[in-house]
Structures are given as structure tokens and as C-alpha cells.
Write a protein that holds these residues in place. Structure first.
Motif, PDB file in Angstrom:
ATOM      1  N   SER A 159       7.241   5.617  -6.772  1.00 32.63           N
ATOM      2  CA  SER A 159       7.652   6.615  -7.773  1.00 32.63           C
ATOM      3  C   SER A 159       8.267   5.874  -8.949  1.00 32.63           C
ATOM      4  O   SER A 159       8.167   4.653  -9.057  1.00 32.63           O
ATOM      5  N   ARG A 211       0.818  -1.212   0.000  1.00 35.66           N
ATOM      6  CA  ARG A 211       0.000   0.000   0.000  1.00 35.66           C
ATOM      7  C   ARG A 211       0.855   1.267   0.000  1.00 35.66           C
ATOM      8  O   ARG A 211       0.355   2.379   0.157  1.00 35.66           O
ATOM      9  N   ALA A 264       7.837   3.471  -1.029  1.00 37.01           N
ATOM     10  CA  ALA A 264       7.942   3.899   0.370  1.00 37.01           C
ATOM     11  C   ALA A 264       7.037   3.031   1.237  1.00 37.01           C
ATOM     12  O   ALA A 264       5.867   2.833   0.919  1.00 37.01           O
ATOM     13  N   CYS A 265       7.585   2.534   2.334  1.00 35.97           N
ATOM     14  CA  CYS A 265       6.778   1.747   3.262  1.00 35.97           C
ATOM     15  C   CYS A 265       5.724   2.662   3.889  1.00 35.97           C
ATOM     16  O   CYS A 265       6.062   3.732   4.420  1.00 35.97           O
ATOM     17  N   PRO A 266       4.460   2.279   3.840  1.00 35.88           N
ATOM     18  CA  PRO A 266       3.427   3.162   4.377  1.00 35.88           C
ATOM     19  C   PRO A 266       3.416   3.226   5.901  1.00 35.88           C
ATOM     20  O   PRO A 266       2.855   4.142   6.478  1.00 35.88           O
ATOM     21  N   ARG A 278      12.183   3.836   2.455  1.00 32.28           N
ATOM     22  CA  ARG A 278      12.052   3.707   0.993  1.00 32.28           C
ATOM     23  C   ARG A 278      13.102   2.737   0.457  1.00 32.28           C
ATOM     24  O   ARG A 278      14.215   2.657   0.981  1.00 32.28           O
ATOM     25  N   GLY A 322       7.770   4.714   6.699  1.00 30.05           N
ATOM     26  CA  GLY A 322       8.349   5.632   5.725  1.00 30.05           C
ATOM     27  C   GLY A 322       9.676   5.227   5.108  1.00 30.05           C
ATOM     28  O   GLY A 322      10.244   6.002   4.346  1.00 30.05           O
ATOM     29  N   ARG A 338       3.544   4.294  -1.333  1.00 30.75           N
ATOM     30  CA  ARG A 338       3.658   5.157  -2.510  1.00 30.75           C
ATOM     31  C   ARG A 338       4.824   4.691  -3.366  1.00 30.75           C
ATOM     32  O   ARG A 338       5.903   4.371  -2.847  1.00 30.75           O
ATOM     33  N   TRP A 358      11.418   4.278  -6.688  1.00 35.53           N
ATOM     34  CA  TRP A 358      11.388   3.725  -5.327  1.00 35.53           C
ATOM     35  C   TRP A 358       9.975   3.408  -4.881  1.00 35.53           C
ATOM     36  O   TRP A 358       8.998   3.836  -5.491  1.00 35.53           O
TER      37      TRP A 358
END
Lengths: 108, 472
Positions: free
Chosen positions: A58, A54, A63-65, A70, A68, A56, A61
């Protein structure tokens, strides 16, 4: 057992800009379609073992929700705290509209 | 001529600050001759003489001064934290740091952005690492798991039974103020500060609104630590006076000594430096073809290879305006038919105090941000973001990932950086190292400034003095 590609999803199931988690044996793998390329990475953050699916994403990379951290999609390298260790990455290919992931068997 | 300097012995001295480069057209005269006329924000002047005393140099070399800046100036000013495009979705965040302070700039609703102080209210751990971006459904502390909703309200306390003294209603994450303008997210730690509109003043605000920078996106983002105090670094970019000595390769195509300088209230100033014209320092030494050959672009990648040929008695400036309009339109899929020659060609450099530069032009389309190194007052983190118009099809590309150069790398090593532009930044970097060390070595404890060409430096330092509580 020899290294082998495992068919995990049809290519249509992971459109550009999306990701989908799959289970291959005891591995939870995240298939990412980012920046016109497919990546297969471990779905488990090396920091607190939370799922990345889940998070984000890019062009380069994810990012761990949860906290945080990455990770680089191509190499698995941890890019910032609180993670230090990399996540596993897997070779991925598309054959006959199917996404296949290479699982390397570890000698025991 | 611009380079001839000794004026002593004259009986009729004009009032201080009113002298301009002799024998050269003004910026306004150059722009008035253009085919596609410039808008009102270009065709105005706002200079003000502010005295000619030296600027004391302790502010650049004293660590105590830097600490005082963190306690005063940085806590009271509006700062560009990120672009809206960095956090397009609800839950997206961008961690902005200034000195010891850190904020999680978070989109908490489609049209609402908040700046949470980046620290757990339990035992203080940062909720997100500095320099990171991501998306959160909640902000969970990595230490004991205390948790906040993305809007900053307290969500949960691990082992709440042990904290009867914690009232969740009183444990909302503290916030800095947030305002948005032209695609930029600004924050201010001072709850009593004026609004961003008041801070900028009506004229500068109207300029910024006219540019529609919200319709651009970041296509290249490069950062590097520079070897000087942040104020020296900022001041190196505030004038075109240094072009002839520092960037001689640019002077052939830059109206440097006849650039225009303006100030607006306490927090905004600018210069307009015309391009496609010869430096007054070089009059009689170059042809119009030389000018055309030497033009430097911030965004040459949009153009590809350029045919630089003059014919029919046209000036280099005319040819470049015509050529660039067509090529930028094609390369970026945008309509530039109403954009003036001046906006296409010239360097417009605006400072929003304390640390942001906006360049609304097309050929030099940058944003600069300067932040002091929190551990070394002799170092400054410099970022340059190049903006391009969002394509006509409305698809906004994702903002570029920052390229972080090491201290010893050349700007020309950043992938996507125009080589000519990278050389210019390297030349500025070399000067800054020498300037920082020279100020520390000098027997003279003040900087002496030109009344016109260095007015932005004086204007900037006057406002620094106001925030530091010092008489200027």
C-alpha cells in the motif's frame, strides 16, 4: 569497510506501484516504489523468513504473502501478527537515474 | 416554537405521532423551494407510529444481553464488511471481525468475493490476524502449514500420511454469505437469511441504488473506541433532536427540530436534516448571514477557503448550493450539474440494521460503522469513512488507510478530519460516557422517546427485539 551506497537498479526498472528484489552481498533487499517515494527494505519477513516481494503493497506498508504479517515501508516496524520484530530498512537515493542503497558495514 | 414544550390541557389532541414542529416549514417544504429539484427518493415520506412505551435499559448494561446479541442478532444480520475497493485484485483479502467471529473477505475471482471463516480446520488458528489486509496466493496456517486456495478449497495437509481421516473435499473453509451493493461488501452468517435485497426492502434498495456510491472512494477513514454500549452509540446518531443542546454551534445552520424521519420495513430508517436554514429553536435570533457563516462540512477539505458573503436578498441556502456545486466539482474533478441542492447541502442519514449508516449527500458524505467491543459491552468501536466521487478521469484513488485514535484522543487530532466535524463527534462522545453511566445509576429502568424525532431509535430497538426473540 566504510558505509557506502550501492547502485542496484535503474530507476526505470521500478515504476510507481511496483517493487523489485535485489541482492547486495548477503542481503536480499526489496526496492519499493510507493506513494511517489522509493523505499529499500529487507525482502525477508522476520516471522518465518519468507520473501516479501510478492506481497501486497500500500502507500505505507507491505504484507507478507505467506502468513499476512505487515511491515511499515518507512520504518520497518511490524504492524500485526504473526510478526513481532521489524525488518531492516535502508537509505535509498537516485543518482543519474540509478537507484542506490546505503549499506552500513557492521564493525566486527 | 420548537422549544416550547408544554401542551397539556388541550382538548383536541391529534393522533400520536402526527404532530410536527409548530411554526416551522417541513423538510419537504424547504426542499421544494430549492432551485435544482431533488430526486424522488428525497421527496417522499415514510413515517409510522410504533407506540410510546419506554425502552427497557437492561439491553445497554447487562453483559448477558450482549452475549445473547452475539449468539442471535450478529449471526443473522447483513453487515457491511468492507468496500470492494479494499480488495481490488484477485487474492486480495480484508479481515472483518464482529465480536468473536472473524472472516477473511477475499476476492477469489475478478467478479467473485467470498467470506471465509477465519480459522484453520486443523487446530483452529486464525489464518490471518484480525484487522489486517493483504494479498494471498494461498492461505497457509502459520502453526503447522495446512493450506487453502484463495477460493477456500483445501490445498494441502502437512504430513498427509498422518491424516487418512481428512478428506480434502470435506475440508473446504466454511463461508458466510456475501452480497455486494453500491461498492459495499455485505456478509451474513445465516445461510437461511433473506437476500440482501429482501432484507432492505424494495424502497430502501431503490434509494441506495440511486446514489451510485460504487462511484465513490474512501478518502478518509477514522476509528475510535467510544465509551458506551454499541446501541446507545448508534442511537446518538439517529436524531437531530439533540443538536440544539449538544451541538449549539451547528443549530444556527440546521433545520433540527423540523428534520424528517422515515422507516422502511424492519432494517432501514433515515432522517433528512436540512442545512443552510435556521433551527426553529432560534427563529428571530439570527440573520441569513449568520447561517452562512456557521455552516459545517464533513468534507471541507474539498473546498479550501470559502468566501461566505450574501448579496441581493439571496438566502444562505441558495448561495451555499450554488457555491458548493462549483467548488466541489472543481476540487473533486466531478460533474455535479444534475445533483440537487438538497443532495449537495443536506444531511441524509440512513441506517442499515444493525450497524451501518450511509450518508449519500455531498457535503456530509460519510459511512459509519459501529461494532460492540467483544470484551466490554460498555464500549463500541466506531468508524467513520468519508467518501468522495471518483474523479472524472476514472483513476480510482486507493482507499485511505484507517487512522486509529486512542480512547483519550480528540477526533480533531485525526489528520484530514474537518475540525468542526471533529468537535461535533467529541461532543457526542462526551454525552455517551455520561449516558452509559447514567443509565447504570438511574432509578428509572426505561428510556422515554419522542414519537416523531426519536422514531428511528424505537424502530431500531424493535428490530433488536425481533432478533433477540423478545416481544416488543
Amino acid at each position: 569497510m566504510a558505509d557506502s551506497f550501492h547502485r542496484v537498479l535503474s530507476a526505470a526498472e521500478v515504476p510507481p506501484g511496483t517493487k523489485k528484489a535485489v541482492q547486495v552481498g548477503d542481503r536480499c533487499i526489496l526496492i519499493c516504489n510507493s506513494n511517489q517515494r522509493l523505499y529499500a527494505i529487507s525482502n525477508i519477513c522476520t516471522h518465518a523468513e519468507k520473501p516479501l516481494e510478492r506481497g501486497r503493497m500500500s502507500a505505507t506498508w507491505i504484507a507478507c504473502p505467506t502468513h499476512g504479517a505487515r511491515f511499515d515501508l518507512a520504518t520497518g516496524k511490524a504492524l500485526n501478527p504473526p510478526a513481532v520484530k521489524p525488518i531492516a530498512t535502508y537509505e535509498v537515493r537516485v543518482v543519474d537515474e540509478w537507484i542506490e542503497v546505503l549499506i552500513k558495514e557492521v564493525a566486527t | 416554537m420548537a422549544g416550547e414544550t408544554i401542551e397539556a390541557g388541550k382538548n383536541t389532541t391529534p393522533p400520536k405521532g402526527e404532530t410536527r414542529c409548530p411554526g416551522a416549514p417541513t423538510t419537504q417544504e424547504i426542499i421544494a423551494r430549492d432551485k435544482v429539484p431533488a430526486p424522488a427518493w428525497v421527496r417522499s415520506e415514510s413515517y409510522e407510529f410504533m407506540g410510546d412505551q419506554d425502552i427497557p435499559t437492561d439491553r445497554y448494561i447487562d453483559p448477558a444481553y450482549a452475549r445473547k446479541e452475539f449468539d442471535t442478532l450478529w449471526k443473522k444480520t447483513w453487515q457491511f464488511a468492507c468496500r470492494e475497493e479494499h480488495i481490488p485484485e484477485v487474492g486480495d483479502y480484508y479481515v472483518y471481525d464482529i465480536g468473536p467471529y472473524s472472516f477473511i473477505i477475499t476476492r477469489v475471482a475478478q467478479n467473485e468475493i467470498r467470506a471465509h471463516y477465519n480459522a484453520c480446520l486443523h487446530r483452529g488458528t486464525k489464518l490471518r490476524a484480525s484487522g489486517t489486509v493483504g494479498n494471498a496466493e494461498e492461505f497457509r496456517c502459520s502453526f503447522h502449514g495446512w493450506c487453502w486456495n484463495v477460493d477456500g478449497s483445501h490445498k494441502s495437509t502437512t504430513c498427509h500420511w498422518d491424516f487418512p481421516h481428512v478428506d480434502p473435499k470435506k475440508f473446504t473453509l466454511p463461508q458466510a454469505r456475501v452480497e455486494r451493493l453500491a461498492g459495499f461488501v455485505f456478509i451474513n452468517m445465516d445461510q437461511a437469511a433473506p437476500s440482501l435485497a429482501e432484507y432492505l426492502g424494495p424502497e430502501a434498495l431503490a434509494h441506495i441504488q440511486a446514489w451510485k456510491l460504487e462511484d465513490r472512494y474512501v478518502y478518509l477513514h477514522v476509528s475510535k473506541r467510544l465509551p458506551a454500549n454499541w446501541k446507545l452509540v448508534i442511537e446518538a446518531f439517529m436524531e437531530a433532536y439533540h443538536v440544539i443542546e449538544t451541538h449549539p454551534q451547528v443549530a444556527v445552520s440546521n433545520g433540527d427540530a423540523n428534520s424528517q424521519y422515515d422507516v422502511y420495513g424492519d432494517h432501514v430508517d433515515r432522517f433528512i436534516s436540512t442545512l443552510g436554514v435556521l433551527s426553529p429553536h432560534l427563529y428571530g435570533k439570527h440573520t441569513e448571514q449568520d447561517i452562512l457563516n456557521q455552516f459545517t462540512l464533513g468534507d471541507s477539505g474539498a473546498l479550501g477557503s470559502v468566501q461566505r458573503t450574501l448579496s441581493g436578498g439571496a438566502t444562505a441556502r441558495e448561495v451555499m448550493a450554488q457555491m458548493f456545486r462549483g467548488m466541489f466539482e472543481k476540487a473533486t474533478n466531478t460533474d455535479l450539474s444534475k445533483v440537487s441542492d438538497s443532495e449537495l447541502l443536506d444531511c441524509f442519514s440512513y441506517t442499515v440494521f444493525p450497524n451501518t449508516f450511509l450518508f449519500p449527500g455531498i457535503s456530509l458524505p460519510m459511512v459509519y460503522r459501529f461494532r460492540p467491543d467483544r470484551f466490554d459491552h460498555r464500549k463500541c468501536l466506531y468508524e467513520v469513512l468519508f467518501l468522495r466521487p471518483v474523479p472524472l478521469d476514472g483513476q480510482r484513488p486507493a482507499p485511505a488507510e484507517p487512522i486509529e485514535l486512542r480512547d483519550d484522543q480528540s477526533f480533531t487530532e485525526a489528520a484530514g478530519m474537518d475540525q468542526g466535524f471533529g468537535v461535533i463527534l467529541d461532543q457526542d462522545t462526551d454525552n455517551l460516557r455520561l449516558q452509559q453511566e447514567g443509565i447504570e445509576a438511574s432509578a428509572k429502568r426505561g428510556l422515554t422517546l419522542g414519537n416523531y424525532q426519536e422514531i428511528r431509535v424505537r424502530h431500531f430497538e424493535r428490530t433488536v427485539d425481533q432478533y433477540l426473540g423478545q416481544k416488543s
